[in-house]
Design an enzyme around this catalytic site. Structure first.
Site, PDB file in Angstrom:
ATOM      1  N   LYS A 237       0.842  -1.202   0.000  1.00 57.68           N
ATOM      2  CA  LYS A 237       0.000   0.000   0.000  1.00 57.68           C
ATOM      3  C   LYS A 237       0.880   1.255   0.000  1.00 57.68           C
ATOM      4  O   LYS A 237       0.628   2.217  -0.727  1.00 57.68           O
ATOM      5  CB  LYS A 237      -0.951  -0.019   1.200  1.00 57.68           C
ATOM      6  CG  LYS A 237      -2.070  -1.033   1.014  1.00 57.68           C
ATOM      7  CD  LYS A 237      -2.848  -1.340   2.280  1.00 57.68           C
ATOM      8  CE  LYS A 237      -3.814  -2.499   1.993  1.00 57.68           C
ATOM      9  NZ  LYS A 237      -4.488  -3.010   3.174  1.00 57.68           N
TER      10      LYS A 237
ATOM     11  N   GLN B 102      -5.110  -1.810   9.387  1.00 61.29           N
ATOM     12  CA  GLN B 102      -4.918  -3.137   8.798  1.00 61.29           C
ATOM     13  C   GLN B 102      -5.501  -4.214   9.720  1.00 61.29           C
ATOM     14  O   GLN B 102      -5.137  -4.289  10.885  1.00 61.29           O
ATOM     15  CB  GLN B 102      -3.414  -3.374   8.558  1.00 61.29           C
ATOM     16  CG  GLN B 102      -3.107  -4.634   7.787  1.00 61.29           C
ATOM     17  CD  GLN B 102      -3.588  -4.602   6.337  1.00 61.29           C
ATOM     18  OE1 GLN B 102      -3.457  -3.599   5.648  1.00 61.29           O
ATOM     19  NE2 GLN B 102      -4.156  -5.697   5.880  1.00 61.29           N
TER      20      GLN B 102
ATOM     21  N   ASP C 237     -11.567   2.322   3.566  1.00 63.22           N
ATOM     22  CA  ASP C 237     -11.839   0.891   3.407  1.00 63.22           C
ATOM     23  C   ASP C 237     -13.343   0.638   3.267  1.00 63.22           C
ATOM     24  O   ASP C 237     -13.754  -0.455   2.904  1.00 63.22           O
ATOM     25  CB  ASP C 237     -11.339   0.119   4.651  1.00 63.22           C
ATOM     26  CG  ASP C 237     -10.068  -0.667   4.372  1.00 63.22           C
ATOM     27  OD1 ASP C 237      -9.783  -0.913   3.184  1.00 63.22           O
ATOM     28  OD2 ASP C 237      -9.368  -1.029   5.342  1.00 63.22           O
TER      29      ASP C 237
END
Ligand code: NAP
Length: 286
Positions: free
Chosen positions: A53, A97, A120
């Site tokens: 990322k 994460q 997200d």
């Protein structure tokens, strides 16, 4: 029949080029899109995802900050960091994460992320907006799949799409997005009897189960488009999808490789969401 292998790399390169140009436009207007990634603990797979990322952000000119916290981090410390990032005007997207170490409350952490920075699309408000069709942030993996289908010229409207898997991260939002594109949608899961009879009716088959190569040629209608979301590590270290590529490629019309399509598309959609969040937060010119 041998299926056309979907060229994920080319699609990803095209979209990232567009994102890079839009980032440059924003930078010219004094706004540098920024993403904060929070990694707690030392899960090796998560560490690889986070590095990817970070690298992808740099590639398109998005500023990224990675917070690597020890596994012993407390809920309070994590919440304090999220609060700080919510208030940081240079950060437009926040990603925690997952999975988090067991002693941390994942739901509370997701709920604490500002809805506008939830790149997200895991926050209940963004999930709700998706459900009722309100514009907003879209979840990265499912929106990446839709983008792939559009870019290879597959008409979604009116087609029968079967999604295998019903997780909150992939299966359920995938079904919602396909429905939004006017597909007729069926969702299968671990309690679906005779799954093969259903998957065989799919014009578009999206598989997100997490079991190596469980979808075989017998599950697939000749000519179908097969999108493999799964990522499974075999004992020999090889990365494979949920679809048995070689046999299904003999039946399908189009098929995605693993690795090389849905994974990089997911990160690309994360970049897209961060850009969108920065654009949304930019002051409107008078
Ligand atoms: P998950 O939360 O474990 O969900 C798996 C789903 O598959 C569940 O709904 C489960 O049904 C269903 N399932 C399990 N066994 C089944 C079977 N034998 N037949 C039919 N359905 C079955 O997994 P996830 O987070 O959705 O991830 C799925 C896969 O996609 C994993 O390999 C993951 O690594 C991968 N993934 C890839 C990306 C990417 O960027 N490429 C992103 C996210 C996930 P129940 O609900 O009945 O238990």
């Amino acid at each position: 029949m041998t299926a056309e292998r979907i060229n994920g790399k080319q699609i990803v390169a095209e979209i990232r080029e567009q994102i890079t140009k839009q980032v440059q436009d924003l930078v010219r207007n004094g706004i540098q899109p920024g993403l904060a990634v929070v990694l707690v603990g030392d899960d090796p797979a998560s560490a690889v995802y986070v590095r990817n990322k970070e690298k992808s952000c740099a590639e398109v000119g998005i500023h990224s900050e990675v917070y690597r916290l020890p596994a012993s981090t407390s809920q309070g410390e994590l919440m304090e960091l999220i609060g700080r990032l919510n208030r940081d005007a240079n950060i437009h997207g926040i990603l925690v994460q997952l999975p988090l170490p067991e002693h941390l409350n994942e739901e509370a952490v997701i709920d604490a992320i500002s809805v506008d920075k939830d790149v997200d699309c895991f926050h209940p408000a963004n999930v709700g907006n998706l459900m009722i069709g309100k514009p907003g942030m879209l979840p990265c993996t499912p929106s990446g799949v839709i983008e792939v289908l559009k870019r290879i010229g597959v008409g979604i409207e009116g087609n029968h799409a079967v999604v295998v898997g019903r997780s909150n991260i992939v299966g359920k939002p995938m079904a919602m997005l396909l429905l939004r594109e006017n597909a007729t949608v069926t969702v299968c899961h671990s309690r679906t009897p005779n799954m093969e009879e259903i998957t065989k009716q799919a014009d578009i088959l999206v598989v997100a189960v997490g079991r190596a190569q469980i979808i075989e040629a017998r599950h697939v209608k000749p000519g179908a488009v097969v999108i493999d979301v799964g990522m499974n590590r075999l004992d020999n270290g090889k990365l494979v999808g949920d679809v048995h590529y070689d046999s299904v490629a003999q039946v399908a019309g189009h098929i995605t490789p693993v690795p090389g399509c849905v994974g990089p598309m997911t990160i690309t959609m994360l970049l897209q969401n961060t850009l969108q969040a920065a654009q949304n937060m930019a002051p409107t010119p008078r």
